[in-house]
Design a protein around this motif. Structure first.
Motif, PDB file in Angstrom:
ATOM      1  N   VAL A 108       0.833  -1.209   0.000  1.00 41.56           N
ATOM      2  CA  VAL A 108       0.000   0.000   0.000  1.00 41.56           C
ATOM      3  C   VAL A 108       0.866   1.256   0.000  1.00 41.56           C
ATOM      4  O   VAL A 108       0.639   2.189  -0.788  1.00 41.56           O
ATOM      5  N   ALA A 109       1.880   1.288   0.879  1.00 39.32           N
ATOM      6  CA  ALA A 109       2.740   2.467   0.975  1.00 39.32           C
ATOM      7  C   ALA A 109       3.546   2.679  -0.304  1.00 39.32           C
ATOM      8  O   ALA A 109       3.676   3.811  -0.795  1.00 39.32           O
ATOM      9  N   SER A 110       4.075   1.596  -0.869  1.00 39.77           N
ATOM     10  CA  SER A 110       4.874   1.698  -2.094  1.00 39.77           C
ATOM     11  C   SER A 110       4.017   2.181  -3.260  1.00 39.77           C
ATOM     12  O   SER A 110       4.466   3.027  -4.056  1.00 39.77           O
ATOM     13  N   TYR A 111       2.812   1.655  -3.369  1.00 41.07           N
ATOM     14  CA  TYR A 111       1.912   2.087  -4.449  1.00 41.07           C
ATOM     15  C   TYR A 111       1.601   3.578  -4.298  1.00 41.07           C
ATOM     16  O   TYR A 111       1.594   4.325  -5.292  1.00 41.07           O
ATOM     17  N   ALA A 112       1.345   4.027  -3.052  1.00 40.89           N
ATOM     18  CA  ALA A 112       1.040   5.439  -2.817  1.00 40.89           C
ATOM     19  C   ALA A 112       2.227   6.328  -3.201  1.00 40.89           C
ATOM     20  O   ALA A 112       2.052   7.388  -3.811  1.00 40.89           O
ATOM     21  N   ILE A 113       3.442   5.897  -2.852  1.00 42.83           N
ATOM     22  CA  ILE A 113       4.641   6.657  -3.201  1.00 42.83           C
ATOM     23  C   ILE A 113       4.793   6.761  -4.717  1.00 42.83           C
ATOM     24  O   ILE A 113       5.084   7.836  -5.263  1.00 42.83           O
ATOM     25  N   CYS A 114       4.603   5.640  -5.396  1.00 41.10           N
ATOM     26  CA  CYS A 114       4.741   5.619  -6.858  1.00 41.10           C
ATOM     27  C   CYS A 114       3.720   6.524  -7.537  1.00 41.10           C
ATOM     28  O   CYS A 114       4.050   7.243  -8.489  1.00 41.10           O
ATOM     29  N   ARG A 115       2.500   6.507  -7.062  1.00 42.51           N
ATOM     30  CA  ARG A 115       1.467   7.352  -7.666  1.00 42.51           C
ATOM     31  C   ARG A 115       1.732   8.827  -7.356  1.00 42.51           C
ATOM     32  O   ARG A 115       1.473   9.695  -8.186  1.00 42.51           O
ATOM     33  N   PHE A 116       2.267   9.092  -6.150  1.00 43.13           N
ATOM     34  CA  PHE A 116       2.614  10.464  -5.782  1.00 43.13           C
ATOM     35  C   PHE A 116       3.685  11.010  -6.721  1.00 43.13           C
ATOM     36  O   PHE A 116       3.692  12.204  -7.047  1.00 43.13           O
ATOM     37  N   LEU A 117       4.585  10.117  -7.171  1.00 40.15           N
ATOM     38  CA  LEU A 117       5.644  10.503  -8.105  1.00 40.15           C
ATOM     39  C   LEU A 117       5.193  10.373  -9.561  1.00 40.15           C
ATOM     40  O   LEU A 117       6.007  10.411 -10.479  1.00 40.15           O
ATOM     41  N   HIS A 118       3.891  10.196  -9.746  1.00 43.93           N
ATOM     42  CA  HIS A 118       3.252  10.175 -11.073  1.00 43.93           C
ATOM     43  C   HIS A 118       3.669   8.988 -11.938  1.00 43.93           C
ATOM     44  O   HIS A 118       3.726   9.104 -13.172  1.00 43.93           O
ATOM     45  N   LEU A 119       3.956   7.864 -11.320  1.00 39.88           N
ATOM     46  CA  LEU A 119       4.173   6.648 -12.105  1.00 39.88           C
ATOM     47  C   LEU A 119       2.816   6.101 -12.529  1.00 39.88           C
ATOM     48  O   LEU A 119       1.813   6.257 -11.817  1.00 39.88           O
ATOM     49  N   ARG A 120       2.777   5.438 -13.688  1.00 44.70           N
ATOM     50  CA  ARG A 120       1.526   4.870 -14.176  1.00 44.70           C
ATOM     51  C   ARG A 120       1.031   3.780 -13.228  1.00 44.70           C
ATOM     52  O   ARG A 120       1.835   3.108 -12.561  1.00 44.70           O
ATOM     53  N   PRO A 121      -0.290   3.564 -13.133  1.00 46.64           N
ATOM     54  CA  PRO A 121      -0.841   2.590 -12.176  1.00 46.64           C
ATOM     55  C   PRO A 121      -0.232   1.198 -12.287  1.00 46.64           C
ATOM     56  O   PRO A 121       0.091   0.577 -11.270  1.00 46.64           O
ATOM     57  N   ARG A 122      -0.064   0.696 -13.523  1.00 42.33           N
ATOM     58  CA  ARG A 122       0.493  -0.657 -13.685  1.00 42.33           C
ATOM     59  C   ARG A 122       1.946  -0.713 -13.212  1.00 42.33           C
ATOM     60  O   ARG A 122       2.352  -1.653 -12.537  1.00 42.33           O
ATOM     61  N   LEU A 123       2.732   0.291 -13.597  1.00 37.46           N
ATOM     62  CA  LEU A 123       4.128   0.343 -13.173  1.00 37.46           C
ATOM     63  C   LEU A 123       4.214   0.486 -11.658  1.00 37.46           C
ATOM     64  O   LEU A 123       5.063  -0.136 -11.008  1.00 37.46           O
ATOM     65  N   ALA A 124       3.319   1.268 -11.083  1.00 37.59           N
ATOM     66  CA  ALA A 124       3.298   1.454  -9.633  1.00 37.59           C
ATOM     67  C   ALA A 124       3.019   0.129  -8.921  1.00 37.59           C
ATOM     68  O   ALA A 124       3.645  -0.177  -7.895  1.00 37.59           O
ATOM     69  N   LEU A 125       2.101  -0.662  -9.454  1.00 39.60           N
ATOM     70  CA  LEU A 125       1.799  -1.964  -8.851  1.00 39.60           C
ATOM     71  C   LEU A 125       2.975  -2.922  -8.979  1.00 39.60           C
ATOM     72  O   LEU A 125       3.274  -3.686  -8.046  1.00 39.60           O
ATOM     73  N   LEU A 126       3.653  -2.906 -10.124  1.00 42.95           N
ATOM     74  CA  LEU A 126       4.818  -3.772 -10.310  1.00 42.95           C
ATOM     75  C   LEU A 126       5.920  -3.425  -9.307  1.00 42.95           C
ATOM     76  O   LEU A 126       6.514  -4.318  -8.678  1.00 42.95           O
ATOM     77  N   ALA A 138       8.137 -11.609  -8.283  1.00 42.39           N
ATOM     78  CA  ALA A 138       6.830 -11.000  -8.049  1.00 42.39           C
ATOM     79  C   ALA A 138       6.395 -10.172  -9.252  1.00 42.39           C
ATOM     80  O   ALA A 138       5.225 -10.198  -9.646  1.00 42.39           O
ATOM     81  N   ILE A 139       7.349  -9.443  -9.837  1.00 43.17           N
ATOM     82  CA  ILE A 139       7.032  -8.637 -11.022  1.00 43.17           C
ATOM     83  C   ILE A 139       6.547  -9.524 -12.160  1.00 43.17           C
ATOM     84  O   ILE A 139       5.545  -9.222 -12.826  1.00 43.17           O
ATOM     85  N   ALA A 140       7.239 -10.652 -12.386  1.00 44.28           N
ATOM     86  CA  ALA A 140       6.857 -11.575 -13.453  1.00 44.28           C
ATOM     87  C   ALA A 140       5.488 -12.197 -13.204  1.00 44.28           C
ATOM     88  O   ALA A 140       4.723 -12.439 -14.141  1.00 44.28           O
TER      89      ALA A 140
END
Length: 349
Positions: A108-126, A138-140
Protein backbone atom coordinates in the motif's frame (compact mmCIF):
# COMPACT_ATOMS: atom_id res chain seq x y z
CA UNK A 1 27.17 -32.33 -24.23
CA UNK A 2 25.95 -29.35 -26.25
CA UNK A 3 24.41 -27.91 -23.09
CA UNK A 4 27.78 -28.12 -21.30
CA UNK A 5 29.57 -26.42 -24.20
CA UNK A 6 26.91 -23.69 -24.29
CA UNK A 7 27.34 -22.82 -20.60
CA UNK A 8 31.09 -23.42 -20.31
CA UNK A 9 32.49 -19.92 -21.20
CA UNK A 10 30.18 -18.06 -18.81
CA UNK A 11 30.59 -20.61 -16.04
CA UNK A 12 34.38 -20.46 -16.42
CA UNK A 13 34.25 -16.66 -16.17
CA UNK A 14 32.16 -16.90 -12.97
CA UNK A 15 34.65 -19.40 -11.52
CA UNK A 16 37.52 -17.05 -12.38
CA UNK A 17 35.80 -14.15 -10.57
CA UNK A 18 35.08 -16.48 -7.62
CA UNK A 19 38.74 -17.48 -7.48
CA UNK A 20 39.75 -13.83 -7.55
CA UNK A 21 37.34 -13.06 -4.69
CA UNK A 22 38.72 -15.99 -2.68
CA UNK A 23 42.29 -14.76 -3.19
CA UNK A 24 41.28 -11.24 -2.11
CA UNK A 25 39.66 -12.61 1.05
CA UNK A 26 42.81 -14.60 1.84
CA UNK A 27 44.85 -11.42 1.32
CA UNK A 28 42.53 -9.58 3.74
CA UNK A 29 43.06 -12.22 6.40
CA UNK A 30 46.82 -12.20 5.86
CA UNK A 31 47.05 -8.39 6.14
CA UNK A 32 44.46 -7.61 8.82
CA UNK A 33 43.84 -10.88 10.62
CA UNK A 34 40.19 -11.12 9.56
CA UNK A 35 37.94 -10.91 6.50
CA UNK A 36 36.08 -7.60 6.66
CA UNK A 37 34.52 -8.43 3.29
CA UNK A 38 33.55 -12.07 2.73
CA UNK A 39 34.38 -13.79 -0.57
CA UNK A 40 30.75 -13.74 -1.69
CA UNK A 41 30.57 -9.95 -1.24
CA UNK A 42 33.92 -9.52 -2.99
CA UNK A 43 32.60 -11.74 -5.81
CA UNK A 44 29.73 -9.29 -6.41
CA UNK A 45 32.04 -6.28 -6.35
CA UNK A 46 34.62 -7.93 -8.58
CA UNK A 47 31.89 -9.00 -10.99
CA UNK A 48 30.53 -5.45 -11.10
CA UNK A 49 34.00 -4.07 -11.85
CA UNK A 50 34.51 -6.59 -14.67
CA UNK A 51 31.04 -5.85 -16.10
CA UNK A 52 31.65 -2.09 -15.99
CA UNK A 53 35.02 -2.34 -17.74
CA UNK A 54 34.06 -5.08 -20.18
CA UNK A 55 30.67 -6.36 -21.35
CA UNK A 56 30.84 -10.18 -21.78
CA UNK A 57 29.79 -11.28 -25.26
CA UNK A 58 26.88 -13.51 -26.23
CA UNK A 59 28.96 -16.67 -25.70
CA UNK A 60 29.26 -15.89 -21.98
CA UNK A 61 25.62 -15.03 -21.26
CA UNK A 62 24.14 -18.58 -21.01
CA UNK A 63 26.73 -19.61 -18.42
CA UNK A 64 26.36 -16.38 -16.44
CA UNK A 65 22.57 -16.73 -16.40
CA UNK A 66 22.86 -20.40 -15.42
CA UNK A 67 25.18 -19.53 -12.53
CA UNK A 68 23.13 -16.57 -11.30
CA UNK A 69 19.85 -18.47 -11.36
CA UNK A 70 20.11 -22.26 -11.24
CA UNK A 71 23.25 -22.62 -9.11
CA UNK A 72 21.88 -20.12 -6.62
CA UNK A 73 18.56 -21.96 -6.46
CA UNK A 74 20.43 -25.21 -5.79
CA UNK A 75 22.28 -23.42 -2.97
CA UNK A 76 18.95 -22.38 -1.45
CA UNK A 77 17.72 -25.99 -1.57
CA UNK A 78 20.92 -27.19 0.16
CA UNK A 79 20.43 -24.54 2.82
CA UNK A 80 17.40 -26.54 3.96
CA UNK A 81 19.87 -28.97 5.52
CA UNK A 82 21.13 -26.18 7.78
CA UNK A 83 17.69 -25.23 9.09
CA UNK A 84 15.47 -27.33 11.33
CA UNK A 85 11.75 -27.10 11.98
CA UNK A 86 12.70 -25.93 15.47
CA UNK A 87 14.11 -22.73 13.92
CA UNK A 88 10.86 -22.11 12.04
CA UNK A 89 8.72 -22.70 15.12
CA UNK A 90 10.98 -20.43 17.13
CA UNK A 91 9.77 -17.49 15.03
CA UNK A 92 6.43 -17.70 16.79
CA UNK A 93 2.92 -16.84 15.56
CA UNK A 94 3.34 -13.12 16.27
CA UNK A 95 6.25 -12.79 13.85
CA UNK A 96 4.48 -14.86 11.19
CA UNK A 97 1.45 -12.57 11.42
CA UNK A 98 3.80 -9.58 11.48
CA UNK A 99 5.37 -10.66 8.18
CA UNK A 100 1.94 -10.70 6.53
CA UNK A 101 1.17 -7.23 7.93
CA UNK A 102 4.54 -5.84 6.77
CA UNK A 103 3.99 -7.11 3.21
CA UNK A 104 0.46 -5.64 3.08
CA UNK A 105 1.51 -2.25 4.50
CA UNK A 106 4.53 -2.12 2.21
CA UNK A 107 2.46 -2.76 -0.93
CA UNK A 108 0.00 0.00 0.00
CA UNK A 109 2.74 2.47 0.97
CA UNK A 110 4.87 1.70 -2.09
CA UNK A 111 1.91 2.09 -4.45
CA UNK A 112 1.04 5.44 -2.82
CA UNK A 113 4.64 6.66 -3.20
CA UNK A 114 4.74 5.62 -6.86
CA UNK A 115 1.47 7.35 -7.67
CA UNK A 116 2.61 10.46 -5.78
CA UNK A 117 5.64 10.50 -8.11
CA UNK A 118 3.25 10.18 -11.07
CA UNK A 119 4.17 6.65 -12.11
CA UNK A 120 1.53 4.87 -14.18
CA UNK A 121 -0.84 2.59 -12.18
CA UNK A 122 0.49 -0.66 -13.68
CA UNK A 123 4.13 0.34 -13.17
CA UNK A 124 3.30 1.45 -9.63
CA UNK A 125 1.80 -1.96 -8.85
CA UNK A 126 4.82 -3.77 -10.31
CA UNK A 127 7.24 -1.71 -8.21
CA UNK A 128 5.09 -2.11 -5.08
CA UNK A 129 4.81 -5.90 -5.39
CA UNK A 130 8.43 -6.35 -6.46
CA UNK A 131 9.73 -4.35 -3.50
CA UNK A 132 7.35 -5.85 -0.96
CA UNK A 133 7.52 -9.55 -1.86
CA UNK A 134 10.35 -10.98 -3.94
CA UNK A 135 11.68 -8.69 -6.63
CA UNK A 136 11.70 -9.98 -10.20
CA UNK A 137 9.69 -13.11 -9.40
CA UNK A 138 6.83 -11.00 -8.05
CA UNK A 139 7.03 -8.64 -11.02
CA UNK A 140 6.86 -11.58 -13.45
CA UNK A 141 3.89 -13.10 -11.61
CA UNK A 142 1.92 -9.86 -11.24
CA UNK A 143 2.53 -8.52 -14.78
CA UNK A 144 0.00 -10.73 -16.64
CA UNK A 145 -2.61 -10.30 -13.92
CA UNK A 146 -2.67 -6.50 -14.28
CA UNK A 147 -1.89 -6.41 -18.02
CA UNK A 148 1.45 -4.61 -17.62
CA UNK A 149 3.24 -3.56 -20.81
CA UNK A 150 6.78 -4.49 -21.81
CA UNK A 151 8.19 -1.05 -20.97
CA UNK A 152 6.80 -1.15 -17.43
CA UNK A 153 8.15 -4.65 -16.82
CA UNK A 154 11.59 -3.75 -18.17
CA UNK A 155 11.80 -0.53 -16.14
CA UNK A 156 10.84 -2.18 -12.84
CA UNK A 157 13.08 -5.22 -13.33
CA UNK A 158 16.10 -3.18 -14.49
CA UNK A 159 16.25 -1.05 -11.39
CA UNK A 160 15.35 -3.92 -9.07
CA UNK A 161 18.41 -5.81 -10.33
CA UNK A 162 20.76 -2.96 -9.53
CA UNK A 163 19.16 -2.00 -6.22
CA UNK A 164 19.10 -5.66 -5.15
CA UNK A 165 22.89 -5.80 -5.38
CA UNK A 166 23.24 -2.52 -3.50
CA UNK A 167 21.02 -3.81 -0.67
CA UNK A 168 23.03 -7.04 -0.39
CA UNK A 169 26.26 -5.01 -0.10
CA UNK A 170 25.05 -2.30 2.28
CA UNK A 171 22.64 -4.12 4.60
CA UNK A 172 25.34 -6.00 6.57
CA UNK A 173 26.86 -2.62 7.47
CA UNK A 174 23.67 -1.72 9.35
CA UNK A 175 23.96 -4.56 11.88
CA UNK A 176 26.55 -2.81 14.08
CA UNK A 177 25.18 0.68 13.39
CA UNK A 178 21.65 -0.25 14.54
CA UNK A 179 22.99 -2.55 17.29
CA UNK A 180 21.04 -5.50 15.88
CA UNK A 181 21.40 -9.00 17.27
CA UNK A 182 21.85 -11.93 14.88
CA UNK A 183 18.14 -12.75 15.12
CA UNK A 184 17.06 -9.15 14.62
CA UNK A 185 19.35 -8.75 11.62
CA UNK A 186 18.05 -12.01 10.13
CA UNK A 187 14.46 -10.75 10.43
CA UNK A 188 15.41 -7.40 8.86
CA UNK A 189 17.20 -9.10 5.95
CA UNK A 190 14.34 -11.55 5.40
CA UNK A 191 11.84 -8.69 5.27
CA UNK A 192 13.81 -6.33 3.02
CA UNK A 193 16.09 -8.27 0.65
CA UNK A 194 14.43 -8.95 -2.71
CA UNK A 195 15.18 -12.57 -3.55
CA UNK A 196 15.58 -15.69 -1.42
CA UNK A 197 19.10 -16.40 -2.73
CA UNK A 198 20.19 -12.81 -2.05
CA UNK A 199 19.30 -13.32 1.62
CA UNK A 200 22.20 -15.79 1.74
CA UNK A 201 24.62 -13.13 0.52
CA UNK A 202 23.27 -10.53 2.95
CA UNK A 203 23.27 -12.77 6.04
CA UNK A 204 26.15 -15.23 5.70
CA UNK A 205 28.79 -12.55 6.47
CA UNK A 206 26.94 -11.78 9.74
CA UNK A 207 26.46 -15.29 11.09
CA UNK A 208 24.77 -18.69 10.75
CA UNK A 209 21.83 -17.77 13.00
CA UNK A 210 21.12 -14.61 11.00
CA UNK A 211 21.28 -16.70 7.83
CA UNK A 212 18.79 -19.29 9.12
CA UNK A 213 16.32 -16.75 10.50
CA UNK A 214 16.58 -14.52 7.43
CA UNK A 215 15.93 -17.43 5.06
CA UNK A 216 12.88 -18.65 6.95
CA UNK A 217 11.41 -15.13 7.22
CA UNK A 218 12.03 -14.57 3.52
CA UNK A 219 10.34 -17.86 2.61
CA UNK A 220 7.23 -16.83 4.53
CA UNK A 221 7.32 -13.50 2.70
CA UNK A 222 7.62 -15.22 -0.69
CA UNK A 223 4.60 -17.39 0.11
CA UNK A 224 2.58 -14.15 0.26
CA UNK A 225 2.91 -13.93 -3.54
CA UNK A 226 0.03 -16.37 -4.12
CA UNK A 227 -2.55 -14.48 -2.02
CA UNK A 228 -1.41 -11.11 -3.41
CA UNK A 229 -1.70 -12.27 -7.04
CA UNK A 230 -5.13 -13.75 -6.31
CA UNK A 231 -6.26 -10.49 -4.68
CA UNK A 232 -5.02 -8.45 -7.65
CA UNK A 233 -6.82 -10.79 -10.04
CA UNK A 234 -10.04 -10.03 -8.17
CA UNK A 235 -9.49 -6.31 -7.58
CA UNK A 236 -7.52 -5.17 -10.64
CA UNK A 237 -9.52 -6.82 -13.45
CA UNK A 238 -10.63 -3.42 -14.78
CA UNK A 239 -7.03 -2.22 -14.90
CA UNK A 240 -6.05 -5.34 -16.84
CA UNK A 241 -8.63 -4.65 -19.52
CA UNK A 242 -7.95 -0.92 -19.92
CA UNK A 243 -6.00 0.61 -22.81
CA UNK A 244 -2.29 1.12 -22.16
CA UNK A 245 -1.31 4.40 -20.55
CA UNK A 246 1.55 4.64 -23.05
CA UNK A 247 -0.01 5.47 -26.38
CA UNK A 248 2.50 3.74 -28.69
CA UNK A 249 2.11 0.38 -26.94
CA UNK A 250 -0.58 -2.09 -27.86
CA UNK A 251 -2.31 -4.76 -25.83
CA UNK A 252 -0.46 -7.33 -27.92
CA UNK A 253 2.79 -6.32 -26.26
CA UNK A 254 1.49 -7.23 -22.82
CA UNK A 255 1.88 -10.64 -21.23
CA UNK A 256 -1.11 -12.88 -21.80
CA UNK A 257 -3.78 -12.05 -19.18
CA UNK A 258 -4.75 -14.51 -16.50
CA UNK A 259 -3.36 -16.19 -13.42
CA UNK A 260 0.34 -17.16 -13.53
CA UNK A 261 1.42 -20.80 -13.45
CA UNK A 262 1.80 -22.54 -10.08
CA UNK A 263 5.62 -22.66 -10.43
CA UNK A 264 5.65 -18.84 -10.59
CA UNK A 265 3.79 -18.63 -7.28
CA UNK A 266 5.79 -21.37 -5.52
CA UNK A 267 9.24 -21.77 -7.17
CA UNK A 268 10.76 -25.25 -7.23
CA UNK A 269 13.70 -24.32 -5.02
CA UNK A 270 11.40 -23.24 -2.20
CA UNK A 271 9.70 -26.64 -2.35
CA UNK A 272 13.14 -28.27 -2.37
CA UNK A 273 14.24 -26.19 0.61
CA UNK A 274 11.15 -27.22 2.59
CA UNK A 275 11.62 -30.90 1.69
CA UNK A 276 15.26 -30.86 2.80
CA UNK A 277 14.28 -28.97 5.95
CA UNK A 278 11.75 -31.71 6.75
CA UNK A 279 14.37 -34.43 6.12
CA UNK A 280 16.84 -32.62 8.40
CA UNK A 281 14.20 -32.16 11.10
CA UNK A 282 13.40 -35.89 10.96
CA UNK A 283 17.07 -36.67 11.60
CA UNK A 284 17.52 -38.46 8.27
CA UNK A 285 20.63 -36.52 7.23
CA UNK A 286 23.80 -37.94 8.87
CA UNK A 287 25.56 -35.29 10.97
CA UNK A 288 28.94 -35.80 9.19
CA UNK A 289 27.26 -34.75 5.91
CA UNK A 290 25.95 -31.42 7.22
CA UNK A 291 29.29 -29.57 7.03
CA UNK A 292 30.09 -30.66 3.41
CA UNK A 293 26.54 -29.75 2.34
CA UNK A 294 26.87 -26.28 3.90
CA UNK A 295 30.31 -25.88 2.28
CA UNK A 296 28.91 -26.72 -1.17
CA UNK A 297 26.00 -24.32 -0.63
CA UNK A 298 28.42 -21.52 0.31
CA UNK A 299 30.61 -22.20 -2.74
CA UNK A 300 27.62 -22.21 -5.12
CA UNK A 301 26.40 -18.98 -3.53
CA UNK A 302 29.76 -17.29 -4.11
CA UNK A 303 29.83 -18.42 -7.75
CA UNK A 304 26.30 -17.11 -8.17
CA UNK A 305 27.20 -13.79 -6.58
CA UNK A 306 30.01 -13.46 -9.14
CA UNK A 307 27.44 -14.10 -11.87
CA UNK A 308 25.08 -11.57 -10.31
CA UNK A 309 27.78 -8.90 -10.46
CA UNK A 310 28.67 -9.85 -14.04
CA UNK A 311 25.03 -9.63 -15.08
CA UNK A 312 24.26 -6.18 -13.71
CA UNK A 313 24.99 -3.03 -15.66
CA UNK A 314 24.98 -0.13 -13.17
CA UNK A 315 24.18 2.21 -16.03
CA UNK A 316 20.64 0.78 -16.11
CA UNK A 317 19.93 3.04 -13.13
CA UNK A 318 20.22 6.07 -15.39
CA UNK A 319 18.14 4.42 -18.11
CA UNK A 320 15.38 3.48 -15.67
CA UNK A 321 14.58 7.15 -15.13
CA UNK A 322 14.68 9.44 -12.10
CA UNK A 323 11.05 8.92 -11.10
CA UNK A 324 11.29 5.12 -11.18
CA UNK A 325 14.60 5.21 -9.33
CA UNK A 326 13.20 7.55 -6.68
CA UNK A 327 10.03 5.49 -6.28
CA UNK A 328 11.85 2.17 -5.88
CA UNK A 329 14.39 3.63 -3.45
CA UNK A 330 11.76 5.41 -1.34
CA UNK A 331 9.60 2.27 -1.27
CA UNK A 332 12.54 0.18 -0.07
CA UNK A 333 13.35 2.70 2.68
CA UNK A 334 9.73 2.59 3.84
CA UNK A 335 9.84 -1.22 3.87
CA UNK A 336 13.01 -1.08 5.98
CA UNK A 337 11.41 1.36 8.42
CA UNK A 338 8.28 -0.81 8.78
CA UNK A 339 10.46 -3.89 9.30
CA UNK A 340 12.53 -2.21 12.04
CA UNK A 341 9.30 -1.05 13.70
CA UNK A 342 8.02 -4.64 13.70
CA UNK A 343 11.26 -5.86 15.28
CA UNK A 344 10.91 -3.28 18.07
CA UNK A 345 7.17 -3.83 18.62
CA UNK A 346 7.57 -7.61 18.92
CA UNK A 347 10.64 -7.21 21.17
CA UNK A 348 12.62 -9.67 19.05
CA UNK A 349 15.78 -10.45 20.98
Amino acid sequence: MMLVIKHFPGLLLCLAVTLGATVLQAAEVALTGQAYLEALVLAILLGLVVRTLWAPGAAYKPGITFSAKFLLEVAVVLLGAAVSARTVMALGPKLLIGIVVVVALSIVASYAICRFLHLRPRLALLVACGNSICGNSAIAAVAPVIGACADDIAASIAFTAVLGVIVVLLLPLLAPVLLLSLTQYGVLAGLTVYAVPQVLAATLPIGALANQVGTVVKLVRVLMLGPVVFALAMLAHKLRDEVDEVGHLTAGERPQPGMPKIHQLVPWFIVGFLVLLAIRSAGLIPVPLLHPINHVAALLTTISMAALGLGVDVRTVARAGLRVSSAVTASLLVLGAISLLLIRLLHIA
